[in-house]
Design an enzyme around this catalytic site. Structure first.
Site, mmCIF file in Angstrom:
data_model
loop_
_atom_site.group_PDB
_atom_site.id
_atom_site.type_symbol
_atom_site.label_atom_id
_atom_site.label_comp_id
_atom_site.label_asym_id
_atom_site.label_seq_id
_atom_site.Cartn_x
_atom_site.Cartn_y
_atom_site.Cartn_z
ATOM 1 N N HIS A 229 0.841 -1.207 0.000
ATOM 2 C CA HIS A 229 0.000 0.000 0.000
ATOM 3 C C HIS A 229 0.872 1.252 0.000
ATOM 4 C CE1 HIS A 229 -3.418 2.593 1.431
ATOM 5 N NE2 HIS A 229 -2.401 3.258 1.954
ATOM 6 N N GLU A 230 1.862 1.301 0.879
ATOM 7 C CA GLU A 230 2.721 2.487 0.971
ATOM 8 C C GLU A 230 3.582 2.652 -0.274
ATOM 9 O OE1 GLU A 230 2.272 4.695 3.153
ATOM 10 O OE2 GLU A 230 0.858 3.494 4.290
#
Length: 306
Positions: free
Chosen positions: A140-141
């Site tokens: 996600h990051e």
């Protein structure tokens, strides 16, 4: 540089529109300050210095504020291994890996681009998540880095930071120096205060609108890259539940960086203020991941790119 994270044309359009509108707001704000303060040199030097400081040193500022530090592979070999694997799958430059000594489970990405990025996780996150869940959070990051929305949010938040500083300066100047100023000066400061407050409010709303969508885009890209949306959903549920148990007063420092976090540092169920949140509701994020899980048929192999 091309990468294998799922591209999102709607995110690109939203980032472009947000930057365009903020650019217009920025020009109007600077022009208003020049007219009111009657010194374009002062305004240009001040805003230019602040912009350079925020854009070029945003990663260091964020790490310092959140007590994070870059860590060597020998210190956190498993964390580095997950980042290496995801970057190899996504064909993405490897970011600096950092750890924040905070018990609050969370993660964030910062930096001015894929070649100058930092991905940071808290010790609280590392302690609470299973390997597959951690992989989902890191994916996600990294998708924020790949989509370049980290740099856009950094630039976009700059205008709000400047406007907020001007509001505080004008406010305290009137309180502590009002008796020594003439009426014309007081009118000028009142005008600066009004313009800055309006700019801050508009930039706040624009950033919130972009931030909520970019989180959904990052969830989607991470789920497709890893092929395990259920693991990301489990991480979201676990982290949100853990943060909800932390008293709000203990989260206040962290809340200043909510726009960059994996999930917001909110200590209680939000009321009307949820409309101003940097992240979409947890239920909406889980619903999207559920749809992706159905589409993938739960048969995707770990690490398989979508």
């Amino acid at each position: 540089m091309p990468n294998r994270f799922h591209s999102d044309r709607r995110l690109t359009v939203r980032m472009g529109l947000t930057l365009f509108l903020l650019g217009l707001l920025y020009v109007g704000f600077v022009a208003a300050l020049i007219v009111l303060l009657r010194s374009w040199v002062l305004v240009a030097v001040l805003i230019g210095a602040l912009f350079v400081a925020q854009f070029w040193f945003s990663d260091r500022i964020a790490l310092f504020a959140m007590r994070g530090r870059p860590v060597a592979r020998e210190e956190y070999p498993e964390l580095h291994a997950v980042v290496d694997r995801l970057c190899a799958i996504a064909d993405l430059p490897r970011p600096v890996v950092a750890v924040s000594a905070m018990d609050m489970p969370n993660a964030f990405a910062t930096g001015r681009g894929p070649d100058h990025a930092v991905v940071c996780v808290t010790t609280g996150l590392l302690r609470r998540l299973e390997p597959a869940e951690l992989e989902g959070v890191l994916a996600h990051e990294l998708s924020h880095v790949a989509h370049k929305d980290v740099a856009v949010i950094t630039v976009a938040s700059f205008l709000g930071v400047v406007a907020g500083l001007v509001v505080r300066f004008a406010f305290y100047s009137q309180i502590f120096g009002g008796g020594r100023r003439d009426q014309n000066t007081a009118i000028v400061f009142a005008a600066v205060l009004g313009v800055s407050a309006a700019v801050y409010a508009l930039s706040f709303l624009l950033i919130r609108a972009l931030s909520r969508y970019r989180e959904l885009a990052a969830d989607r890209a991470a789920a497709l890259l890893t092929g395990r949306p259920s693991a990301l959903a489990a991480a979201l549920t676990k982290v949100s539940g853990e943060i909800a148990r932390i008293p709000t007063k203990d989260l206040r420092t962290a809340q200043a960086f909510n726009a960059f976090y994996f999930t917001p540092a909110a200590g209680r169920e939000p009321g009307i203020e949820r409309f101003f949140f940097t992240h979409p509701p947890l239920a909406q994020r889980l619903e999207q991941l559920g749809r992706i899980s159905t589409e993938l048929g739960e048969a995707a192999a770990p690490g398989k790119a979508g």
